[in-house]
Scaffold this motif. Structure first.
Motif, mmCIF file in Angstrom:
data_model
loop_
_atom_site.group_PDB
_atom_site.id
_atom_site.type_symbol
_atom_site.label_atom_id
_atom_site.label_comp_id
_atom_site.label_asym_id
_atom_site.label_seq_id
_atom_site.Cartn_x
_atom_site.Cartn_y
_atom_site.Cartn_z
ATOM 1 N N ASP A 195 1.076 6.302 -37.244
ATOM 2 C CA ASP A 195 2.078 5.798 -37.812
ATOM 3 C C ASP A 195 2.204 4.696 -36.965
ATOM 4 O OD1 ASP A 195 3.612 7.967 -39.203
ATOM 5 O OD2 ASP A 195 4.842 8.394 -37.017
ATOM 6 N N PHE A 196 1.285 4.252 -36.329
ATOM 7 C CA PHE A 196 1.093 2.542 -35.551
ATOM 8 C C PHE A 196 0.166 1.794 -35.891
ATOM 9 C CE2 PHE A 196 4.332 4.912 -33.135
ATOM 10 C CZ PHE A 196 5.376 3.909 -32.918
ATOM 11 N N GLY A 197 -0.846 1.968 -36.798
ATOM 12 C CA GLY A 197 -2.040 1.915 -37.403
ATOM 13 C C GLY A 197 -3.534 1.183 -36.282
ATOM 14 N N LEU A 198 -2.873 2.358 -35.600
ATOM 15 C CA LEU A 198 -4.297 2.246 -34.220
ATOM 16 C C LEU A 198 -5.509 3.533 -34.305
ATOM 17 C CD1 LEU A 198 -2.019 2.181 -31.022
ATOM 18 C CD2 LEU A 198 -3.210 -0.155 -32.233
ATOM 19 N N GLU A 199 -6.504 3.088 -35.075
ATOM 20 C CA GLU A 199 -7.497 3.579 -35.209
ATOM 21 C C GLU A 199 -8.626 4.275 -34.224
ATOM 22 O OE1 GLU A 199 -8.769 5.328 -37.806
ATOM 23 O OE2 GLU A 199 -6.797 4.517 -38.739
ATOM 24 N N ARG A 200 -8.438 3.375 -32.653
ATOM 25 C CA ARG A 200 -8.876 3.738 -31.796
ATOM 26 C C ARG A 200 -7.855 3.753 -30.439
ATOM 27 N NH1 ARG A 200 -14.906 3.714 -32.778
ATOM 28 N NH2 ARG A 200 -14.775 3.208 -30.512
ATOM 29 N N PRO A 201 -6.711 4.615 -30.554
ATOM 30 C CA PRO A 201 -6.013 4.189 -29.507
ATOM 31 C C PRO A 201 -6.493 4.773 -27.977
ATOM 32 C CG PRO A 201 -5.634 6.329 -30.263
ATOM 33 C CD PRO A 201 -6.603 5.812 -31.348
ATOM 34 N N LYS A 202 -5.779 4.547 -26.829
ATOM 35 C CA LYS A 202 -6.591 4.643 -26.081
ATOM 36 C C LYS A 202 -5.124 5.425 -24.622
ATOM 37 C CE LYS A 202 -6.520 1.728 -21.243
ATOM 38 N NZ LYS A 202 -6.516 0.387 -21.284
ATOM 39 N N ILE A 203 -5.155 6.539 -24.213
ATOM 40 C CA ILE A 203 -3.996 6.967 -24.552
ATOM 41 C C ILE A 203 -4.103 7.900 -22.603
ATOM 42 C CG2 ILE A 203 -2.940 9.980 -24.466
ATOM 43 C CD1 ILE A 203 -4.081 10.173 -27.274
ATOM 44 N N ALA A 204 -3.072 7.615 -22.224
ATOM 45 C CA ALA A 204 -3.152 7.824 -20.589
ATOM 46 C C ALA A 204 -2.311 9.639 -20.596
ATOM 47 C CB ALA A 204 -2.188 6.624 -20.003
ATOM 48 N N ILE A 205 -3.298 10.724 -19.862
ATOM 49 C CA ILE A 205 -2.977 11.954 -20.054
ATOM 50 C C ILE A 205 -1.682 11.915 -18.451
ATOM 51 C CG2 ILE A 205 -3.234 14.235 -20.509
ATOM 52 C CD1 ILE A 205 -5.002 13.543 -22.387
ATOM 53 N N SER A 206 -0.556 12.517 -18.080
ATOM 54 C CA SER A 206 -0.227 12.696 -16.412
ATOM 55 C C SER A 206 -0.909 14.132 -16.354
ATOM 56 C CB SER A 206 0.826 12.919 -16.875
ATOM 57 O OG SER A 206 1.434 13.191 -15.406
ATOM 58 N N GLY A 207 -0.702 14.080 -14.796
ATOM 59 C CA GLY A 207 -1.319 15.540 -15.013
ATOM 60 C C GLY A 207 0.545 15.961 -13.954
ATOM 61 N N LEU A 208 0.108 17.262 -13.993
ATOM 62 C CA LEU A 208 1.325 18.120 -13.309
ATOM 63 C C LEU A 208 1.626 18.015 -12.456
ATOM 64 C CD1 LEU A 208 3.163 20.025 -14.331
ATOM 65 C CD2 LEU A 208 1.974 21.804 -13.730
#
Length: 365
Positions: free
Chosen positions: A216-229
Protein backbone atom coordinates in the motif's frame (compact mmCIF):
# COMPACT_ATOMS: atom_id res chain seq x y z
CA UNK A 1 0.21 17.71 -2.89
CA UNK A 2 0.02 15.17 -0.09
CA UNK A 3 3.47 13.75 0.45
CA UNK A 4 4.06 10.26 1.85
CA UNK A 5 7.65 10.91 2.89
CA UNK A 6 9.37 7.73 4.07
CA UNK A 7 12.96 6.58 4.37
CA UNK A 8 12.95 4.47 1.24
CA UNK A 9 10.50 6.30 -1.01
CA UNK A 10 8.56 9.45 -1.57
CA UNK A 11 5.12 8.96 -3.06
CA UNK A 12 3.38 12.10 -4.28
CA UNK A 13 -0.38 12.03 -4.29
CA UNK A 14 -2.98 14.61 -5.13
CA UNK A 15 -4.56 16.19 -2.06
CA UNK A 16 -7.70 17.84 -3.28
CA UNK A 17 -8.42 16.97 -6.88
CA UNK A 18 -7.96 13.23 -6.25
CA UNK A 19 -7.15 12.61 -9.91
CA UNK A 20 -7.14 8.86 -9.45
CA UNK A 21 -8.30 5.73 -11.25
CA UNK A 22 -11.87 6.32 -12.36
CA UNK A 23 -12.76 2.81 -11.28
CA UNK A 24 -12.29 3.82 -7.63
CA UNK A 25 -15.79 3.34 -6.27
CA UNK A 26 -16.24 4.21 -2.61
CA UNK A 27 -19.09 3.21 -0.32
CA UNK A 28 -19.46 5.64 2.60
CA UNK A 29 -21.55 4.36 5.51
CA UNK A 30 -23.51 6.88 7.53
CA UNK A 31 -22.37 5.49 10.88
CA UNK A 32 -24.65 6.04 13.85
CA UNK A 33 -27.43 8.29 12.48
CA UNK A 34 -27.75 9.96 15.90
CA UNK A 35 -24.06 10.93 15.87
CA UNK A 36 -21.93 13.33 13.84
CA UNK A 37 -21.45 10.89 10.94
CA UNK A 38 -24.09 12.55 8.72
CA UNK A 39 -22.62 16.00 9.37
CA UNK A 40 -18.97 15.12 8.67
CA UNK A 41 -19.98 13.23 5.52
CA UNK A 42 -21.89 16.20 4.12
CA UNK A 43 -19.04 18.56 4.99
CA UNK A 44 -16.41 16.23 3.52
CA UNK A 45 -18.37 15.88 0.27
CA UNK A 46 -18.95 19.61 -0.14
CA UNK A 47 -16.23 19.75 -2.82
CA UNK A 48 -16.47 17.34 -5.77
CA UNK A 49 -13.81 14.62 -5.88
CA UNK A 50 -12.58 14.15 -9.43
CA UNK A 51 -12.07 10.58 -10.53
CA UNK A 52 -14.19 9.06 -7.79
CA UNK A 53 -17.65 7.59 -7.60
CA UNK A 54 -18.89 7.96 -4.05
CA UNK A 55 -22.10 6.39 -2.78
CA UNK A 56 -23.44 7.08 0.70
CA UNK A 57 -25.17 4.13 2.35
CA UNK A 58 -27.64 5.23 5.00
CA UNK A 59 -30.78 7.27 5.44
CA UNK A 60 -31.59 9.96 2.89
CA UNK A 61 -34.00 11.50 5.39
CA UNK A 62 -31.32 11.79 8.10
CA UNK A 63 -28.91 13.36 5.61
CA UNK A 64 -31.54 15.85 4.45
CA UNK A 65 -32.48 16.79 8.01
CA UNK A 66 -28.80 17.25 8.88
CA UNK A 67 -28.29 19.43 5.82
CA UNK A 68 -31.34 21.55 6.61
CA UNK A 69 -30.14 22.12 10.21
CA UNK A 70 -26.68 23.12 9.01
CA UNK A 71 -28.03 25.56 6.46
CA UNK A 72 -30.58 27.10 8.82
CA UNK A 73 -28.00 27.76 11.52
CA UNK A 74 -25.33 28.90 9.05
CA UNK A 75 -26.45 29.65 5.45
CA UNK A 76 -22.78 29.81 4.37
CA UNK A 77 -21.97 26.35 5.75
CA UNK A 78 -19.96 24.21 3.34
CA UNK A 79 -21.96 21.01 3.00
CA UNK A 80 -23.08 18.83 0.13
CA UNK A 81 -26.77 18.94 -0.70
CA UNK A 82 -28.09 15.36 -0.36
CA UNK A 83 -30.02 15.89 -3.58
CA UNK A 84 -26.69 15.90 -5.44
CA UNK A 85 -25.35 12.70 -3.85
CA UNK A 86 -25.62 9.05 -4.82
CA UNK A 87 -27.41 7.49 -1.86
CA UNK A 88 -28.47 3.93 -1.16
CA UNK A 89 -31.41 4.72 1.07
CA UNK A 90 -31.93 2.45 4.07
CA UNK A 91 -34.82 3.81 6.06
CA UNK A 92 -35.21 2.89 9.74
CA UNK A 93 -37.28 -0.20 10.48
CA UNK A 94 -40.29 0.66 12.63
CA UNK A 95 -39.37 -2.09 15.08
CA UNK A 96 -36.10 -0.30 15.88
CA UNK A 97 -37.87 2.61 17.52
CA UNK A 98 -37.28 6.34 17.15
CA UNK A 99 -33.86 7.75 16.24
CA UNK A 100 -33.21 11.04 18.02
CA UNK A 101 -30.27 13.25 16.95
CA UNK A 102 -27.64 13.34 19.69
CA UNK A 103 -29.10 10.40 21.60
CA UNK A 104 -27.47 7.03 21.01
CA UNK A 105 -29.89 4.14 21.35
CA UNK A 106 -30.68 0.60 20.28
CA UNK A 107 -32.52 2.13 17.32
CA UNK A 108 -29.51 4.10 16.10
CA UNK A 109 -27.31 1.07 16.72
CA UNK A 110 -29.55 -1.17 14.62
CA UNK A 111 -29.57 1.39 11.82
CA UNK A 112 -25.78 1.77 11.73
CA UNK A 113 -25.39 -2.02 11.72
CA UNK A 114 -27.77 -2.26 8.75
CA UNK A 115 -25.73 0.33 6.84
CA UNK A 116 -22.56 -1.68 7.46
CA UNK A 117 -24.14 -4.96 6.37
CA UNK A 118 -25.28 -3.40 3.12
CA UNK A 119 -21.86 -1.88 2.41
CA UNK A 120 -19.99 -5.11 3.13
CA UNK A 121 -22.31 -7.25 1.04
CA UNK A 122 -22.19 -4.90 -1.93
CA UNK A 123 -18.41 -4.54 -1.74
CA UNK A 124 -17.83 -8.27 -1.56
CA UNK A 125 -20.08 -8.57 -4.62
CA UNK A 126 -17.76 -6.18 -6.50
CA UNK A 127 -19.95 -3.09 -6.50
CA UNK A 128 -17.39 -1.01 -4.58
CA UNK A 129 -13.61 -1.09 -4.23
CA UNK A 130 -13.47 0.49 -0.77
CA UNK A 131 -15.61 1.23 2.27
CA UNK A 132 -15.28 4.42 4.32
CA UNK A 133 -17.12 4.08 7.61
CA UNK A 134 -18.44 6.96 9.70
CA UNK A 135 -18.27 6.33 13.47
CA UNK A 136 -20.61 3.97 15.27
CA UNK A 137 -21.31 3.44 18.96
CA UNK A 138 -20.31 0.01 20.26
CA UNK A 139 -22.71 0.50 23.16
CA UNK A 140 -25.59 1.13 20.75
CA UNK A 141 -24.65 -1.96 18.71
CA UNK A 142 -24.76 -4.03 21.85
CA UNK A 143 -28.07 -2.49 22.85
CA UNK A 144 -29.41 -3.58 19.46
CA UNK A 145 -28.15 -7.12 20.07
CA UNK A 146 -24.93 -7.02 18.01
CA UNK A 147 -22.05 -8.07 20.22
CA UNK A 148 -19.02 -7.04 18.18
CA UNK A 149 -16.07 -5.15 19.69
CA UNK A 150 -16.26 -2.78 16.74
CA UNK A 151 -16.65 -2.38 12.98
CA UNK A 152 -13.23 -3.96 12.37
CA UNK A 153 -14.30 -7.33 13.74
CA UNK A 154 -17.58 -7.32 11.79
CA UNK A 155 -15.72 -6.53 8.56
CA UNK A 156 -13.23 -9.34 9.14
CA UNK A 157 -15.96 -11.86 9.97
CA UNK A 158 -18.06 -11.07 6.91
CA UNK A 159 -15.01 -11.00 4.63
CA UNK A 160 -13.81 -14.31 6.15
CA UNK A 161 -10.43 -12.72 6.92
CA UNK A 162 -8.52 -14.71 9.53
CA UNK A 163 -5.62 -12.24 9.49
CA UNK A 164 -6.53 -8.59 10.00
CA UNK A 165 -5.32 -5.57 11.89
CA UNK A 166 -6.25 -2.06 12.99
CA UNK A 167 -3.79 0.41 11.49
CA UNK A 168 -3.72 4.20 11.79
CA UNK A 169 -2.14 6.52 9.24
CA UNK A 170 -1.74 10.28 9.40
CA UNK A 171 0.25 12.72 7.30
CA UNK A 172 1.85 15.67 9.03
CA UNK A 173 0.88 19.17 7.84
CA UNK A 174 4.26 20.34 9.15
CA UNK A 175 6.68 17.95 7.43
CA UNK A 176 4.68 15.81 4.98
CA UNK A 177 5.83 12.67 6.80
CA UNK A 178 3.30 9.87 7.32
CA UNK A 179 2.93 8.16 10.70
CA UNK A 180 1.83 4.53 10.34
CA UNK A 181 0.88 2.65 13.51
CA UNK A 182 -0.50 -0.89 13.85
CA UNK A 183 -2.05 -2.17 17.08
CA UNK A 184 -1.20 -5.72 18.17
CA UNK A 185 -4.31 -5.85 20.38
CA UNK A 186 -7.32 -3.61 20.08
CA UNK A 187 -10.54 -3.39 22.09
CA UNK A 188 -9.72 -5.46 25.16
CA UNK A 189 -9.09 -4.41 28.75
CA UNK A 190 -5.58 -3.58 29.87
CA UNK A 191 -5.71 -6.54 32.27
CA UNK A 192 -6.16 -8.90 29.30
CA UNK A 193 -3.28 -7.56 27.20
CA UNK A 194 -0.36 -9.64 28.58
CA UNK A 195 -2.31 -12.87 28.10
CA UNK A 196 -3.45 -11.90 24.61
CA UNK A 197 0.07 -11.13 23.41
CA UNK A 198 1.81 -14.23 22.07
CA UNK A 199 4.61 -14.88 19.57
CA UNK A 200 1.98 -16.19 17.16
CA UNK A 201 -0.12 -13.03 17.42
CA UNK A 202 2.85 -10.71 16.97
CA UNK A 203 4.09 -12.75 14.00
CA UNK A 204 0.71 -12.30 12.33
CA UNK A 205 0.55 -8.56 13.02
CA UNK A 206 4.12 -7.96 11.90
CA UNK A 207 3.49 -9.85 8.68
CA UNK A 208 0.42 -7.69 8.03
CA UNK A 209 2.39 -4.51 8.69
CA UNK A 210 5.21 -5.55 6.35
CA UNK A 211 2.69 -6.43 3.62
CA UNK A 212 0.87 -3.11 4.09
CA UNK A 213 4.05 -1.03 3.91
CA UNK A 214 5.14 -2.88 0.79
CA UNK A 215 1.85 -3.14 -1.09
CA UNK A 216 0.00 0.00 0.00
CA UNK A 217 2.89 2.40 0.65
CA UNK A 218 5.42 1.08 -1.86
CA UNK A 219 8.21 0.38 0.64
CA UNK A 220 10.20 -2.72 -0.28
CA UNK A 221 12.71 -2.35 2.56
CA UNK A 222 10.72 -0.77 5.39
CA UNK A 223 12.09 0.22 8.77
CA UNK A 224 9.80 -0.87 11.62
CA UNK A 225 9.91 -0.10 15.36
CA UNK A 226 8.33 -2.60 17.73
CA UNK A 227 7.28 -1.44 21.17
CA UNK A 228 7.99 -3.23 24.40
CA UNK A 229 5.13 -4.07 26.73
CA UNK A 230 6.47 -2.99 30.11
CA UNK A 231 8.01 0.27 31.33
CA UNK A 232 11.58 0.52 30.01
CA UNK A 233 10.81 -2.70 28.08
CA UNK A 234 11.06 -4.61 31.34
CA UNK A 235 14.54 -3.30 32.25
CA UNK A 236 16.15 -6.74 32.07
CA UNK A 237 13.29 -8.38 33.93
CA UNK A 238 13.12 -5.93 36.83
CA UNK A 239 9.88 -4.32 35.61
CA UNK A 240 8.29 -7.25 33.79
CA UNK A 241 9.40 -10.51 32.21
CA UNK A 242 7.65 -10.61 28.83
CA UNK A 243 10.49 -8.95 26.92
CA UNK A 244 13.19 -11.25 28.32
CA UNK A 245 11.08 -14.41 28.32
CA UNK A 246 9.84 -14.32 24.74
CA UNK A 247 9.69 -10.97 22.95
CA UNK A 248 13.44 -10.58 22.36
CA UNK A 249 13.89 -14.21 21.18
CA UNK A 250 10.80 -13.83 18.99
CA UNK A 251 12.20 -10.67 17.41
CA UNK A 252 15.41 -12.49 16.45
CA UNK A 253 13.37 -15.09 14.55
CA UNK A 254 11.51 -12.31 12.73
CA UNK A 255 14.77 -10.72 11.60
CA UNK A 256 15.62 -14.02 9.95
CA UNK A 257 12.12 -14.21 8.50
CA UNK A 258 12.23 -10.69 7.03
CA UNK A 259 15.87 -10.09 6.06
CA UNK A 260 14.99 -7.04 3.95
CA UNK A 261 13.15 -5.33 6.80
CA UNK A 262 14.89 -3.40 9.56
CA UNK A 263 13.26 -4.43 12.84
CA UNK A 264 14.11 -2.39 15.93
CA UNK A 265 12.88 -3.31 19.39
CA UNK A 266 11.49 -3.96 21.83
CA UNK A 267 11.74 -0.18 22.16
CA UNK A 268 10.78 1.24 25.60
CA UNK A 269 7.24 2.55 25.17
CA UNK A 270 7.98 5.92 26.82
CA UNK A 271 10.73 6.77 24.30
CA UNK A 272 9.29 5.05 21.22
CA UNK A 273 7.34 8.15 20.17
CA UNK A 274 10.03 10.82 20.68
CA UNK A 275 11.54 10.56 17.19
CA UNK A 276 8.22 10.36 15.29
CA UNK A 277 6.98 13.41 17.21
CA UNK A 278 10.09 15.36 16.17
CA UNK A 279 9.66 14.33 12.53
CA UNK A 280 5.93 15.11 12.67
CA UNK A 281 6.67 18.70 13.71
CA UNK A 282 9.58 19.10 11.30
CA UNK A 283 12.25 19.02 14.02
CA UNK A 284 14.00 15.94 12.60
CA UNK A 285 14.23 14.35 9.17
CA UNK A 286 13.88 10.61 9.66
CA UNK A 287 11.89 8.11 11.69
CA UNK A 288 10.65 4.57 11.21
CA UNK A 289 8.25 3.76 8.37
CA UNK A 290 5.92 1.80 10.65
CA UNK A 291 5.27 1.25 14.35
CA UNK A 292 3.85 -1.84 16.05
CA UNK A 293 2.22 -0.99 19.40
CA UNK A 294 1.25 -3.68 21.87
CA UNK A 295 -2.14 -2.30 22.94
CA UNK A 296 -4.78 0.31 22.15
CA UNK A 297 -3.73 3.29 24.25
CA UNK A 298 -0.01 2.67 23.83
CA UNK A 299 -0.47 3.28 20.12
CA UNK A 300 -3.36 5.72 20.00
CA UNK A 301 -2.45 8.27 22.67
CA UNK A 302 0.53 9.49 20.61
CA UNK A 303 -1.41 9.24 17.34
CA UNK A 304 -4.25 11.36 18.71
CA UNK A 305 -1.89 13.85 20.36
CA UNK A 306 -0.20 14.51 17.03
CA UNK A 307 -3.01 13.91 14.57
CA UNK A 308 -6.43 13.83 16.16
CA UNK A 309 -8.06 15.80 13.33
CA UNK A 310 -6.37 13.97 10.45
CA UNK A 311 -5.60 10.38 11.49
CA UNK A 312 -7.30 7.60 9.56
CA UNK A 313 -8.19 4.14 10.84
CA UNK A 314 -7.75 1.47 8.17
CA UNK A 315 -8.38 -2.24 8.48
CA UNK A 316 -5.59 -4.22 6.85
CA UNK A 317 -5.88 -7.85 5.81
CA UNK A 318 -9.28 -7.49 4.11
CA UNK A 319 -9.93 -8.27 0.42
CA UNK A 320 -10.96 -4.62 -0.03
CA UNK A 321 -9.93 -1.24 1.35
CA UNK A 322 -11.59 0.05 4.49
CA UNK A 323 -10.87 3.37 6.18
CA UNK A 324 -12.57 5.41 8.88
CA UNK A 325 -12.06 8.77 10.60
CA UNK A 326 -10.27 8.53 13.91
CA UNK A 327 -13.03 9.90 16.14
CA UNK A 328 -16.27 8.78 17.68
CA UNK A 329 -19.94 9.65 17.39
CA UNK A 330 -19.69 12.84 19.53
CA UNK A 331 -23.38 12.73 20.49
CA UNK A 332 -22.83 15.80 22.68
CA UNK A 333 -22.25 18.19 19.74
CA UNK A 334 -24.79 16.82 17.26
CA UNK A 335 -26.90 19.54 15.64
CA UNK A 336 -24.55 22.38 16.56
CA UNK A 337 -22.58 22.46 13.31
CA UNK A 338 -19.31 22.02 15.23
CA UNK A 339 -18.15 18.66 13.88
CA UNK A 340 -14.73 18.76 12.17
CA UNK A 341 -14.70 16.86 8.87
CA UNK A 342 -10.89 16.81 8.48
CA UNK A 343 -10.51 13.18 9.49
CA UNK A 344 -13.39 12.10 7.24
CA UNK A 345 -11.78 13.93 4.32
CA UNK A 346 -8.50 12.18 5.08
CA UNK A 347 -10.30 8.81 5.27
CA UNK A 348 -11.88 9.38 1.86
CA UNK A 349 -8.57 10.44 0.40
CA UNK A 350 -6.63 7.46 1.79
CA UNK A 351 -9.32 5.00 0.69
CA UNK A 352 -9.15 6.40 -2.83
CA UNK A 353 -5.37 6.26 -2.92
CA UNK A 354 -5.15 2.71 -1.60
CA UNK A 355 -7.93 1.45 -3.89
CA UNK A 356 -6.26 3.09 -6.88
CA UNK A 357 -2.88 1.61 -5.95
CA UNK A 358 -4.32 -1.87 -5.55
CA UNK A 359 -6.03 -1.59 -8.93
CA UNK A 360 -2.75 -0.52 -10.51
CA UNK A 361 -0.91 -3.43 -8.89
CA UNK A 362 -3.51 -5.90 -10.20
CA UNK A 363 -3.22 -4.46 -13.70
CA UNK A 364 0.57 -4.63 -13.45
CA UNK A 365 0.42 -8.31 -12.61
Amino acid sequence: MLKFQCRNSCILLEKTALSLDRESKLAVTLGDPAGIGPEVILKALAEPAAGLRITVIGSRRVLQETYDRLRSSNPAAQAANPETLNIIDIEPDSKWGEIVPGVGSAASGAASFAYMESAIGRTLAGEFSAIVTAPISKTCWQAAGYNYPGQTELLAERAKSQRFGMLFAATSPHSGWTLVTLLATTHISLRQVPDALTPELLSEKLELLVECLREDFGLERPKIAISGLNPHSGENGKLGNEEQDWMIPWLETQRDRFPQVQLDGPVPPDTLWVKPAKVWYGLAKEAHDGYLAMYHDQGLIPVKLMAFDRAVNTTIGLPFVRTSPDHGTAFDIVGQGLADASSMKAALQLAAQLASRRTAVKIGR
